[in-house]
Design an enzyme around this catalytic site. Structure first.
Site, short mmCIF file in Angstrom:
data_model
loop_
_atom_site.label_atom_id
_atom_site.label_comp_id
_atom_site.label_asym_id
_atom_site.label_seq_id
_atom_site.Cartn_x
_atom_site.Cartn_y
_atom_site.Cartn_z
N HIS A 124 0.85 -1.22 0.00
CA HIS A 124 0.00 0.00 0.00
C HIS A 124 0.87 1.25 0.00
O HIS A 124 1.87 1.32 0.72
CB HIS A 124 -0.97 0.00 1.18
N ASP A 146 -0.41 4.28 0.64
CA ASP A 146 -0.92 5.30 1.57
C ASP A 146 -0.21 5.14 2.91
O ASP A 146 0.37 4.09 3.21
CB ASP A 146 -2.44 5.20 1.76
N ASP A 186 6.41 1.51 6.61
CA ASP A 186 4.99 1.12 6.48
C ASP A 186 4.27 2.01 5.49
O ASP A 186 3.79 3.06 5.85
CB ASP A 186 4.34 1.21 7.87
N GLU A 217 -5.06 1.17 2.75
CA GLU A 217 -4.79 0.17 3.79
C GLU A 217 -4.91 0.77 5.18
O GLU A 217 -5.45 0.15 6.09
CB GLU A 217 -3.38 -0.43 3.59
N GLU A 218 -4.45 2.00 5.33
CA GLU A 218 -4.46 2.63 6.66
C GLU A 218 -5.86 3.09 7.08
O GLU A 218 -6.04 3.57 8.20
CB GLU A 218 -3.48 3.82 6.69
N ASP A 226 4.94 -6.20 4.70
CA ASP A 226 4.32 -5.13 5.49
C ASP A 226 4.38 -5.51 6.96
O ASP A 226 3.55 -5.09 7.75
CB ASP A 226 2.88 -4.91 5.03
N HIS A 241 3.55 4.21 12.57
CA HIS A 241 2.40 4.97 13.11
C HIS A 241 2.83 6.00 14.15
O HIS A 241 1.97 6.60 14.80
CB HIS A 241 1.34 4.04 13.73
#
Lengths: 453, 453
Positions: free
Chosen positions: A83, A85, A116, A149-150, A176, A423
């Site tokens: 991903h 994003d 990520d 994805e997020e 991931d 994150h």
């Protein structure tokens, strides 16, 4: 191959840094244009790598990027998923360098999405480029990079269902996830699922003076705190009725196997700057973060949060709450159980609203498959060490969806580290991991082609 | 007198609206200049009203405005107190008209500070102006309007101590409280004190991925919620050890007297839009909001509070907590008890910081004094009704300080209504209350001069 990788090291890195400069935050509509720019960038690089039919597939949300290279119908087909994003970068003030101005310090790339998942899926594009440019592809390859994805991959399900033939493959390859350490490679054999909800507690119809009304009117912040506190008991277990009904308990043998993963509690505590760990009684830290379900408040707000003091009795209080799920819990059931329970425990003095955000199913990979063997051997070839099988705590909701929609398993060949601060402010990805990943991936294709022959 | 008041009605209102346009928010340093402008405005109007020595007294914070008119040493002296600073106006989006653009709808002035306290202290300036302009002042008068009431009057204590002679008076007259209704005037005989603290709970040294760490690391938001929830027991009593030790319990006779105040639970619930009231068992709503201490969260924040979903396990969570105090609790003792307890209940997995904001002592007015009689009779003269003695839930910390520093009592002759939405969006003040207040105040001076003769 090695020569090609060495010769192009710097370019591979420069391209990744260019991608990291695009703030493709899918959760925040202010970044919609940037998310699209990232998709366009990925499409161009897939074409440049030598793949065919590189294109964007529109969805009601952010587009899916797809490309493929079909070399020989008799060979197995690998579907790569990733991903483009990223998570929101705030709080910005805690970053040592701007989240979208990638900086290299002590051999690490610091940027939101460095690990990520931009840094990880981009390894695949470069590995495929290298295979095509040198000995050729041992397998057919299809690449699908999404942009939601997020935020729960809301539209990928429909996309996959509508493109079953195009996506037809023998295995899905995903980077991931993390390895235990650069000295101890590992392969994740399972992931936790997710149920994410937002709750709002409303008391009086307006903010009140806490002196005039305080003591006589329920304070929604106090009430929300009481409700959230009641969701765990003294032993750290979640009190929602039925929450554990479907939880698959591991056998002592399985727990012993997982316990082999090296873990030093003191290092763990020191890395996080905490005096003690916490969690469900009767389970180790590794088990609490992988094979057991959780309930965490991801955000809470209500009343006056500005400078100084305001003596207000607020009208509303809100929280974002997520639950990590394990086999065989399902997000729909858990979200329903949560909503029913949270509404039921609300006192008559307030009203409660629960809004489901998104969810994902937990997943387990079979370790006795040729796909897992091909991946395990790829690590041995590149790292000279057999990877340790682990269970991951994070969620890639899409993995379970792939199995349901396409009937194929995913291999979680991640190269990140738990210390990459996913994150979080100052997310980073090691240059070693980036280059080692590009080196490892081609071995998977080689091993898989041979094992399937 | 009546003629003068009628003749100048519109000007009185226009002047108040001009004052209300100045956003004198003392809690927010962004408004520092506006707070000063408000002080200058008050000084000019005091001089224009005919008072002498109108001037600003600098403090380390916002200035104190003072003026006086000494007509005859043989007559009693009244010290008027008020505050020109206001509460923060946010959340702005909930205001039907901008908080600092006063608007008159259905006979009410809508603006931040309309009632608390600009609208109320300004009545005194106009009443004094009217007395001077007509029959003359029956008493000597001193006026002190401060700019830090909403942030704890931090510097007024020093100011008062340093100006004891200048402030020497027989009674302090304050309009910063409410009456029961425009049909049922009342006089507050007591106020609650205040202890205001800010707490911060810190878990891991950075925001973490709730999937990778969730379940194994204490979540500071969950922990803060548990700690806050534990501060009340099932009966609604505060669990801080020693919290109730000094609370003065009222006699059944006193409680019966207070119970005479008209109160309709259904109207109360309907006005607030709640299905049920809440609070300490064994006490009525009026008692819970006046003679009993409280603990309310005024604000809470932590983790991701933006749009969409972020699966973060936050590093920190914070809350602003205020406790309303009753005789004979003291803010210093209660703040210390809170800090000790809150720190003690923190689990080893987190660290806790408690920062005291400000506090104020509770206060009780003797109802058998000539001062109280003069005020009570003033209502009878102007309203044709004897005011009901009540106990207020709010805090005017300075009142207890005046008694300590100047050795004189305060009369709480407020003209607001609980429905004026103090500290809330759409704060308002009735035109009736504004004009009726200006009409009532001169009777106090007349009655007081006669009673003291």
């Amino acid at each position: 191959m090695t020569t090609y990788l060495d010769a192009n090291k710097q370019r591979f890195l420069d391209e990744l840094l260019e991608l990291l400069r695009i703030p493709s935050v899918s959760a925040d509509s202010n970044f919609k244009g940037d998310v699209r720019r990232a998709a366009e960038f990925v499409k161009e690089k897939l074409a440049a790598a030598g793949l065919d039919n590189a294109s964007l597939y529109e969805t009601p949300g952010h587009p899916v990027v797809y490309a493929e290279k079909l070399v020989d119908a008799s060979r197995p087909t690998v579907l790569v998923y990733g991903h483009y994003d990223v998570q929101p970068a705030d709080p910005y003030e805690l970053w040592n360098s701007p989240p979208f101005e990638p900086t290299i310090r002590n051999e690490r790339i610091y940027a939101r999405g460095a690990c990520d998942d931009k840094g990880q899926f981009y390894m695949h594009i470069k590995a495929i480029e290298a295979m095509i440019a040198t000995d050729g592809l041992p397998c057919n390859v299809k690449v699908m990079i999404e942009g939601e994805e997020e935020v729960g991959s809301d539209h990928l399900g429909t996309f996959v269902a509508e493109h079953r033939d195009m996506l037809k493959a023998d295995v899905i390859l995903i980077s991931d996830t993390s390895i235990i350490s650069n000295e101890t490679p590992s392969l994740e054999t399972g992931l936790r699922g997710l149920s994410y909800v937002e709750v709002e507690v409303t008391g009086p119809n307006r903010d009140l003076h806490s002196g005039v009304y305080g003591g006589g009117v329920a304070n929604p912040v106090n009430v929300l705190c009481e409700m959230i506190a009641s969701l765990h008991d003294e032993s750290g277990r979640i009190t929602i009725p039925g929450f554990y009904d479907d939880v698959a308990d591991l056998s002592d043998a399985e727990r012993a196997e997982l316990a082999k993963a090296p873990f030093v509690l003191e290092d763990y505590k020191q890395d996080l700057g905490i005096n003690d760990v916490a969690g469900e009684m009767g389970y180790s830290t590794n088990e609490r973060t992988s094979i057991r379900p959780t309930l965490d408040v991801n955000g809470i707000w209500g009343g006056y949060t500005g400078e100084g003091a305001k003596t207000v009795l607020p009208s509303k209080a809100s929280a974002k709450i997520s639950m990590r799920l394990v086999p065989n819990q399902t997000p729909d059931e858990i979200t329903e159980l949560f909503t029913k329970h949270f509404t039921a425990i609300a006192p008559a003095s307030v009203s409660v609203k629960v809004t489901p955000h998104h969810g994902g199913l937990p997943y387990v990979t079979p370790v006795d498959s040729v796909e897992f063997e091909a991946a395990s051997k790829a690590f041995e070839d590149a790292w000279g060490k057999k990877p340790i099988p682990t269970r991951g705590g994070g969620s890639i909701p899409i993995v379970a969806l792939f199995e349901r929609e396409l009937g194929i398993k995913s291999i979680l060949m991640g190269f990140g580290l738990d210390s990459d601060a996913l994150h979080s402010p100052n997310e980073s990805y090691g240059l070693f991991n980036f280059y080692k990943g590009i080196e490892t991936i081609p071995y998977f294709y080689k091993n898989y082609a041979e094992l399937k022959r």
